[in-house]
Design a protein around this motif. Structure first.
Motif, PDB file in Angstrom:
ATOM      1  N   ALA A  43       0.819  -1.214   0.000  1.00  0.00           N
ATOM      2  CA  ALA A  43       0.000   0.000   0.000  1.00  0.00           C
ATOM      3  C   ALA A  43       0.853   1.264   0.000  1.00  0.00           C
ATOM      4  O   ALA A  43       0.445   2.284  -0.549  1.00  0.00           O
ATOM      5  CB  ALA A  43      -0.946  -0.007   1.197  1.00  0.00           C
ATOM      6  N   GLU A  44       2.051   1.195   0.591  1.00  0.00           N
ATOM      7  CA  GLU A  44       2.939   2.354   0.668  1.00  0.00           C
ATOM      8  C   GLU A  44       3.968   2.388  -0.451  1.00  0.00           C
ATOM      9  O   GLU A  44       4.797   3.303  -0.504  1.00  0.00           O
ATOM     10  CB  GLU A  44       3.645   2.360   2.025  1.00  0.00           C
ATOM     11  CG  GLU A  44       2.683   2.563   3.184  1.00  0.00           C
ATOM     12  CD  GLU A  44       3.282   2.213   4.544  1.00  0.00           C
ATOM     13  OE1 GLU A  44       4.502   1.956   4.619  1.00  0.00           O
ATOM     14  OE2 GLU A  44       2.515   2.188   5.518  1.00  0.00           O
ATOM     15  N   VAL A  49       0.880   4.050  -3.644  1.00  0.00           N
ATOM     16  CA  VAL A  49       0.571   5.010  -2.587  1.00  0.00           C
ATOM     17  C   VAL A  49      -0.412   6.094  -3.033  1.00  0.00           C
ATOM     18  O   VAL A  49      -1.291   6.486  -2.274  1.00  0.00           O
ATOM     19  CB  VAL A  49       1.857   5.605  -1.969  1.00  0.00           C
ATOM     20  CG1 VAL A  49       2.560   6.560  -2.923  1.00  0.00           C
ATOM     21  CG2 VAL A  49       1.554   6.259  -0.643  1.00  0.00           C
ATOM     22  N   ASN A  50      -0.311   6.548  -4.262  1.00  0.00           N
ATOM     23  CA  ASN A  50      -1.235   7.579  -4.766  1.00  0.00           C
ATOM     24  C   ASN A  50      -2.304   7.001  -5.694  1.00  0.00           C
ATOM     25  O   ASN A  50      -3.103   7.743  -6.250  1.00  0.00           O
ATOM     26  CB  ASN A  50      -0.451   8.669  -5.510  1.00  0.00           C
ATOM     27  CG  ASN A  50       0.458   9.435  -4.572  1.00  0.00           C
ATOM     28  OD1 ASN A  50       0.075   9.741  -3.449  1.00  0.00           O
ATOM     29  ND2 ASN A  50       1.671   9.714  -5.019  1.00  0.00           N
ATOM     30  N   GLN A  51      -2.302   5.692  -5.848  1.00  0.00           N
ATOM     31  CA  GLN A  51      -3.230   5.032  -6.767  1.00  0.00           C
ATOM     32  C   GLN A  51      -4.514   4.583  -6.073  1.00  0.00           C
ATOM     33  O   GLN A  51      -5.595   4.689  -6.618  1.00  0.00           O
ATOM     34  CB  GLN A  51      -2.523   3.819  -7.394  1.00  0.00           C
ATOM     35  CG  GLN A  51      -3.327   3.105  -8.435  1.00  0.00           C
ATOM     36  CD  GLN A  51      -3.578   3.958  -9.660  1.00  0.00           C
ATOM     37  OE1 GLN A  51      -2.715   4.667 -10.136  1.00  0.00           O
ATOM     38  NE2 GLN A  51      -4.792   3.909 -10.169  1.00  0.00           N
ATOM     39  N   CYS A  52      -4.368   4.031  -4.849  1.00  0.00           N
ATOM     40  CA  CYS A  52      -5.534   3.497  -4.142  1.00  0.00           C
ATOM     41  C   CYS A  52      -5.220   3.389  -2.648  1.00  0.00           C
ATOM     42  O   CYS A  52      -4.076   3.522  -2.239  1.00  0.00           O
ATOM     43  CB  CYS A  52      -5.941   2.136  -4.707  1.00  0.00           C
ATOM     44  SG  CYS A  52      -4.629   0.915  -4.680  1.00  0.00           S
ATOM     45  N   ASP A  53      -6.253   3.136  -1.862  1.00  0.00           N
ATOM     46  CA  ASP A  53      -6.044   3.037  -0.416  1.00  0.00           C
ATOM     47  C   ASP A  53      -5.722   1.599  -0.008  1.00  0.00           C
ATOM     48  O   ASP A  53      -5.793   0.670  -0.816  1.00  0.00           O
ATOM     49  CB  ASP A  53      -7.258   3.577   0.346  1.00  0.00           C
ATOM     50  CG  ASP A  53      -8.539   2.785   0.096  1.00  0.00           C
ATOM     51  OD1 ASP A  53      -8.489   1.719  -0.556  1.00  0.00           O
ATOM     52  OD2 ASP A  53      -9.592   3.231   0.553  1.00  0.00           O
ATOM     53  N   LYS A  54      -5.357   1.441   1.260  1.00  0.00           N
ATOM     54  CA  LYS A  54      -4.945   0.142   1.795  1.00  0.00           C
ATOM     55  C   LYS A  54      -6.068  -0.887   1.690  1.00  0.00           C
ATOM     56  O   LYS A  54      -5.818  -2.058   1.402  1.00  0.00           O
ATOM     57  CB  LYS A  54      -4.507   0.327   3.255  1.00  0.00           C
ATOM     58  CG  LYS A  54      -3.769  -0.835   3.839  1.00  0.00           C
ATOM     59  CD  LYS A  54      -3.261  -0.459   5.234  1.00  0.00           C
ATOM     60  CE  LYS A  54      -2.465  -1.574   5.845  1.00  0.00           C
ATOM     61  NZ  LYS A  54      -1.930  -1.207   7.161  1.00  0.00           N
ATOM     62  N   ALA A  55      -7.304  -0.469   1.891  1.00  0.00           N
ATOM     63  CA  ALA A  55      -8.442  -1.389   1.806  1.00  0.00           C
ATOM     64  C   ALA A  55      -8.592  -1.951   0.391  1.00  0.00           C
ATOM     65  O   ALA A  55      -8.895  -3.138   0.212  1.00  0.00           O
ATOM     66  CB  ALA A  55      -9.725  -0.692   2.243  1.00  0.00           C
ATOM     67  N   THR A  56      -8.364  -1.122  -0.605  1.00  0.00           N
ATOM     68  CA  THR A  56      -8.444  -1.572  -1.999  1.00  0.00           C
ATOM     69  C   THR A  56      -7.338  -2.581  -2.289  1.00  0.00           C
ATOM     70  O   THR A  56      -7.577  -3.604  -2.930  1.00  0.00           O
ATOM     71  CB  THR A  56      -8.350  -0.379  -2.972  1.00  0.00           C
ATOM     72  OG1 THR A  56      -9.437   0.509  -2.691  1.00  0.00           O
ATOM     73  CG2 THR A  56      -8.395  -0.824  -4.419  1.00  0.00           C
TER      74      THR A  56
END
Length: 142
Positions: A43-44, A49-56
């Motif tokens: 996710a990081e 990091v700027n594409q989607c959130d951790k849940a995605t």
């Protein structure tokens, strides 16, 4: 985009997964990584990091694992690590039972010949294996 990445994306599509930018970037990150990665690391990563959130990222990993495209590694009470399953590419792993760290074994696989023999004697096709070694890493042992 590499031909290997395109092949994996085509495999995802044949498994019913939608081709999205987040999926492409996740697969590219896993493909380029020399070791399995945690959800947090993925996710990081610079691609996500700027594409989607951790849940995605988590949902994508779950779908990929369900389809046999990604393998979940690790001890149940520790953070999970994820590795891309690429036909023809084989990795065995060392897993620390103290900290949960995972490393790729950098040695010839001791099971290759046995795998070939089993395939020959049983008639199984596309046979593969997964090998994990558990112990205490040097940092935890110190």
């Amino acid at each position: 985009m590499s031909s290997e990445l395109n092949t994996i994306i085509d495999r995802c599509r044949s498994e019913g997964l939608r081709r999205t930018k987040a999926l492409e970037e996740l697969l590219a990150t896993l493909l380029e990584s020399e070791r399995p990665m945690t959800l947090a690391e993925l996710a990081e990563s610079s691609r996500l990091v700027n594409q989607c959130d951790k849940a995605t990222v988590f949902r994508l990993l779950q779908r990929l694992a369900d389809k046999g495209i990604v393998r979940r590694l690790g001890l149940h009470e520790r953070a999970a690590y994820f590795a891309l399953l690429v036909p023809g590419r084989h990795c065995d792993y060392l897993i620390c039972t103290s900290c949960g760290n995972i490393e790729t074994v950098n040695a010839p696989c001791p099971v290759r010949d046995l795998e070939k023999e089993i395939q020959f004697t049983t008639g199984y096709k596309n046979l593969y294996h997964e090998l994990e070694f558990f112990g205490t890493c040097p940092a935890c042992a110190a």
